[in-house]
Enzyme design. Structure first.
Site, PDB file in Angstrom:
ATOM      1  N   TYR A 167      40.296  -3.282  28.715  1.00 46.42           N
ATOM      2  CA  TYR A 167      39.389  -2.155  28.940  1.00 46.42           C
ATOM      3  C   TYR A 167      38.085  -2.663  29.533  1.00 46.42           C
ATOM      4  O   TYR A 167      37.760  -3.859  29.477  1.00 46.42           O
ATOM      5  CB  TYR A 167      39.148  -1.354  27.654  1.00 46.42           C
ATOM      6  CG  TYR A 167      38.228  -2.001  26.645  1.00 46.42           C
ATOM      7  CD1 TYR A 167      36.851  -1.790  26.690  1.00 46.42           C
ATOM      8  CD2 TYR A 167      38.733  -2.815  25.642  1.00 46.42           C
ATOM      9  CE1 TYR A 167      36.014  -2.374  25.763  1.00 46.42           C
ATOM     10  CE2 TYR A 167      37.907  -3.396  24.707  1.00 46.42           C
ATOM     11  CZ  TYR A 167      36.544  -3.173  24.771  1.00 46.42           C
ATOM     12  OH  TYR A 167      35.711  -3.757  23.855  1.00 46.42           O
ATOM     13  N   CYS A 168      37.356  -1.726  30.137  1.00 39.47           N
ATOM     14  CA  CYS A 168      36.035  -2.024  30.703  1.00 39.47           C
ATOM     15  C   CYS A 168      35.189  -0.761  30.594  1.00 39.47           C
ATOM     16  O   CYS A 168      35.453   0.078  29.728  1.00 39.47           O
ATOM     17  CB  CYS A 168      36.168  -2.523  32.149  1.00 39.47           C
ATOM     18  SG  CYS A 168      36.954  -1.342  33.263  1.00 39.47           S
ATOM     19  N   SER A 169      34.218  -0.590  31.460  1.00 37.60           N
ATOM     20  CA  SER A 169      33.357   0.580  31.340  1.00 37.60           C
ATOM     21  C   SER A 169      33.911   1.811  32.044  1.00 37.60           C
ATOM     22  O   SER A 169      33.705   2.927  31.584  1.00 37.60           O
ATOM     23  CB  SER A 169      31.945   0.273  31.849  1.00 37.60           C
ATOM     24  OG  SER A 169      32.004  -0.162  33.179  1.00 37.60           O
ATOM     25  N   GLY A 215      37.281   1.584  33.892  1.00 41.90           N
ATOM     26  CA  GLY A 215      38.720   1.472  34.052  1.00 41.90           C
ATOM     27  C   GLY A 215      39.185   0.708  35.273  1.00 41.90           C
ATOM     28  O   GLY A 215      40.365   0.413  35.397  1.00 41.90           O
ATOM     29  N   MET A 255      36.281   2.043  27.851  1.00 42.97           N
ATOM     30  CA  MET A 255      35.978   1.958  26.429  1.00 42.97           C
ATOM     31  C   MET A 255      35.709   3.352  25.865  1.00 42.97           C
ATOM     32  O   MET A 255      36.160   3.673  24.763  1.00 42.97           O
ATOM     33  CB  MET A 255      34.771   1.048  26.189  1.00 42.97           C
ATOM     34  CG  MET A 255      34.479   0.834  24.711  1.00 42.97           C
ATOM     35  SD  MET A 255      33.239  -0.423  24.379  1.00 42.97           S
ATOM     36  CE  MET A 255      31.749   0.534  24.473  1.00 42.97           C
TER      37      MET A 255
END
Length: 130
Positions: A86-88, A90, A114
Site C-alpha cells: 500500500y501507499c498513499s 495506490g 492506506m
C-alpha cells in the site's frame, strides 16, 4: 486528410491495446473482499511510501520499504510470505507488486491506498467478521 485521421486512429488503437495488456499483467486485487483475510492468514502489510510518510502514520504491523529502495531492499523480505502493498494513492503499490514479482515473490497483492484499507477496517462488515 483521411489518411492522417486513419493513422491517428490506428495509433490510438495501438496505444489503448498496450494499456489494456499492461493492466492485465497486474493482478487485480479486491481489497474490500480479501485484505482482512490475507492479513488474518499471516500476510504482512508492506508500506512503500517514504520513511517520513511512514513516520507520520502507518497501518499496524506494516513493514516500510520505500518504493525507491525496493529493487535492492526486497532481500529483507521472505519470498514465501504473503505481502499486501500500500501507499498513499495506490500507484506506488502497483509498481511494488511488479518489482516483487520480478524478483520471485508469488504471494504479493496490491492493497491500494492506506486510506482505503483504513476505511475497510472501520466498516461494519469488517468489524462483524472479526
Amino acid at each position: 486528410m483521411k489518411t492522417v485521421q486513419m493513422k491517428i486512429s490506428i495509433a490510438l488503437a495501438l496505444a489503448l491495446s498496450t494499456v489494456i495488456v499492461a493492466c492485465m499483467s497486474v493482478q487485480l486485487f479486491n481489497v474490500d473482499d480479501d485484505v482482512s483475510r490475507l492479513i488474518a492468514d499471516g500476510g504482512v502489510f508492506l508500506d512503500v511510501r517514504t520513511n517520513s510518510e511512514y513516520a507520520d502514520g502507518h497501518l499496524d504491523g506494516a513493514i516500510n520499504i520505500p518504493l525507491g529502495r525496493l529493487r535492492t531492499d526486497y532481500v529483507q523480505l521472505d519470498p514465501n510470505r504473503t505481502y499486501v502493498t500500500y501507499c498513499s494513492h495506490g500507484l506506488r503499490s502497483i509498481k511494488a507488486v511488479e518489482i516483487l514479482k520480478e524478483n520471485g515473490f508469488k504471494h504479493v497483492f496490491n492493497g491500494g491506498s492506506m486510506s482505503k484499507i483504513e476505511a475497510l477496517r472501520r466498516s461494519p462488515e469488517a468489524k462483524r467478521d472479526r
